[in-house]
Motif scaffolding. Structure first.
Motif, short mmCIF file in Angstrom:
data_model
loop_
_atom_site.label_atom_id
_atom_site.label_comp_id
_atom_site.label_asym_id
_atom_site.label_seq_id
_atom_site.Cartn_x
_atom_site.Cartn_y
_atom_site.Cartn_z
N PHE A 63 -10.85 6.00 5.95
CA PHE A 63 -10.05 6.34 4.98
C PHE A 63 -9.41 4.95 4.26
O PHE A 63 -8.62 4.96 3.36
CB PHE A 63 -8.85 7.13 5.46
N PHE A 64 -9.75 3.73 4.84
CA PHE A 64 -9.13 2.67 4.47
C PHE A 64 -10.28 1.35 4.73
O PHE A 64 -11.01 1.57 5.82
CB PHE A 64 -7.56 2.17 4.98
N SER A 65 -10.20 0.24 4.18
CA SER A 65 -10.90 -0.81 4.29
C SER A 65 -10.39 -1.54 5.69
O SER A 65 -9.25 -1.50 5.90
CB SER A 65 -11.27 -1.54 3.19
N GLU A 66 -11.23 -2.31 6.30
CA GLU A 66 -10.80 -3.01 7.42
C GLU A 66 -9.78 -4.11 6.89
O GLU A 66 -8.61 -4.31 7.66
CB GLU A 66 -11.99 -3.80 8.18
N PRO A 67 -9.83 -4.92 5.71
CA PRO A 67 -8.79 -5.60 5.35
C PRO A 67 -7.31 -4.85 5.11
O PRO A 67 -6.46 -5.71 5.39
CB PRO A 67 -9.31 -6.40 3.99
N VAL B 157 0.72 -1.32 0.08
CA VAL B 157 0.10 -0.09 0.01
C VAL B 157 0.82 1.25 0.06
O VAL B 157 2.14 1.20 0.09
CB VAL B 157 -0.76 -0.05 1.14
N SER B 158 0.35 2.15 -0.09
CA SER B 158 1.08 3.62 -0.04
C SER B 158 1.49 4.04 1.33
O SER B 158 0.77 3.73 2.24
CB SER B 158 0.15 4.74 -0.73
N ARG C 125 -1.39 -3.43 9.79
CA ARG C 125 -1.11 -3.69 11.13
C ARG C 125 -0.20 -5.00 11.22
O ARG C 125 0.76 -5.02 12.13
CB ARG C 125 -2.21 -3.60 12.07
N ALA C 126 -0.39 -6.05 10.42
CA ALA C 126 0.01 -7.21 10.48
C ALA C 126 1.56 -6.92 10.05
O ALA C 126 2.57 -7.55 10.36
CB ALA C 126 -0.49 -8.29 9.75
#
Length: 330
Positions: A29-33, A14-15, A39-40
């Motif tokens: 501002f972002f999807s949960e996936p 991702v950016s 975070r992972a």
């Protein structure tokens, strides 16, 4: 080398901007996936946010420093509770430093420790700064406010009780119960707070037409030891029927020393505390008090520094809380 936002972005695909929003918990501002993936990746790389670096970039610290007088009393706890509760509402963190007990060098060290770090504001809890340390504070250009202390000779922001009224109302409470021989124990008259309480006590006694005996005012630093020392100075044949403790801790010192001298409280001696913290209910008999709203002081201090306006000099209310340590003098 420590992992960076760019490293996380590369691993997660991702950016860097998306990584920043996820780590700042800016939902929407972002999807949960995507959030889970970022975070992972951060956990896999052992990422630790560099708060100091972030504050240098944003020029906005999220830290409030509380500098506390180290006198052995318990007034500071409810103030700090108020500071922490209100700071949490504003997403701020709190650090606590101690400034000694009337020790200009410890004051300087505490101030320097704070000023040399990125802090949003400074709250000073009952700290009577030496002149050179006040200049150091003012020259730092960091917003500040004093709590539980006031000043006549300098114009600085403060939030406190009216200490003249504290002394006056404490004395009036005992006078209305028929007491005339009233002691004042453990108050420090070298500083503004104590001088005001002594002045209020003297005014109430003068209005009642009572001549204060020199022994009735026993000075001290508001501590438990100061209360004990005062009661020992009064002795078993003091002639006093009531004593005002300069703080809750001083009042407990008076209470315990009075028992050792053979007094029964309140049958032989009424005791009235100043402050009204939880310690008043932890002793037997529970101590009546002129209670200050320390929690409100802490909350108001953070509110003022989050939305500064005119120079605040706010007086918080006091009240009599009746418990078991007072009795009418027949």
């Amino acid at each position: 080398m420590a992992a960076t936002i760019k490293d996380i972005a590369k691993l997660a695909g991702v950016s860097p901007g998306t990584v920043s929003r996820v780590l700042a918990n800016k939902t929407g501002f972002f999807s949960e996936p995507t959030g889970e993936k970022v975070r992972a990746a951060a956990a896999e790389l052992g990422y630790q946010k560099n708060t100091a670096a972030a504050e240098l970039v944003t020029q906005q610290s999220n830290v409030v420093a509380a500098i506390v007088n180290s006198t052995k009393t318990n007034f500071a706890s409810p103030i700090i509770e108020g500071i922490q509760a209100e700071a949490h509402r504003h997403d701020l963190n709190v650090i606590i430093l101690y400034a000694g007990d009337d020790d200009s060098e410890q004051q300087r060290r505490a101030l320097t420790t704070v000023i040399e770090r990125p802090v949003r504001s400074i709250l000073l809890l009952s700290v009577d700064l030496a002149a050179e340390n006040l200049a150091l504070l003012q020259n730092s250009r960091i917003p500040f406010c004093f709590l539980s202390i006031s000043f006549d000779e300098i114009q600085v922001p403060y939030i406190t009780s009216d200490d003249w009224q504290v002394g006056y109302q404490a004395t009036q409470t005992l006078l209305k119960l028929g007491h005339q021989n009233i002691g004042l124990a453990g108050v420090d008259s070298d500083f503004h707070t104590g001088r005001q309480r002594v002045a209020g006590y003297r005014q109430a006694m003068q209005e009642a037409g009572i001549t204060i005996q020199p022994k009735w005012i026993q000075l001290g630093n508001y501590s438990y030891d100061a209360g004990q020392t005062a009661m020992q100075a009064y002795g078993a044949d003091s002639g006093l029927t009531a004593i005002i403790g300069g703080s809750d801790m001083a009042a407990v010192g008076v209470l315990n020393a009075a028992r050792n001298l053979g007094y029964r409280v309140p049958t032989d001696l009424s005791i009235l505390a100043i402050d009204g913290t939880e310690i008043c209910e932890l002793v037997q008999p529970a101590l009546s008090s002129i209670s200050q709203n320390f929690y409100e002081m802490g909350v108001a201090g953070v509110q003022q520094l989050c939305a500064p306006g005119e120079l605040p000099q706010k007086i918080t209310p006091i009240k009599l809380v009746e418990r078991d340590s007072l009795q009418r003098n027949s």
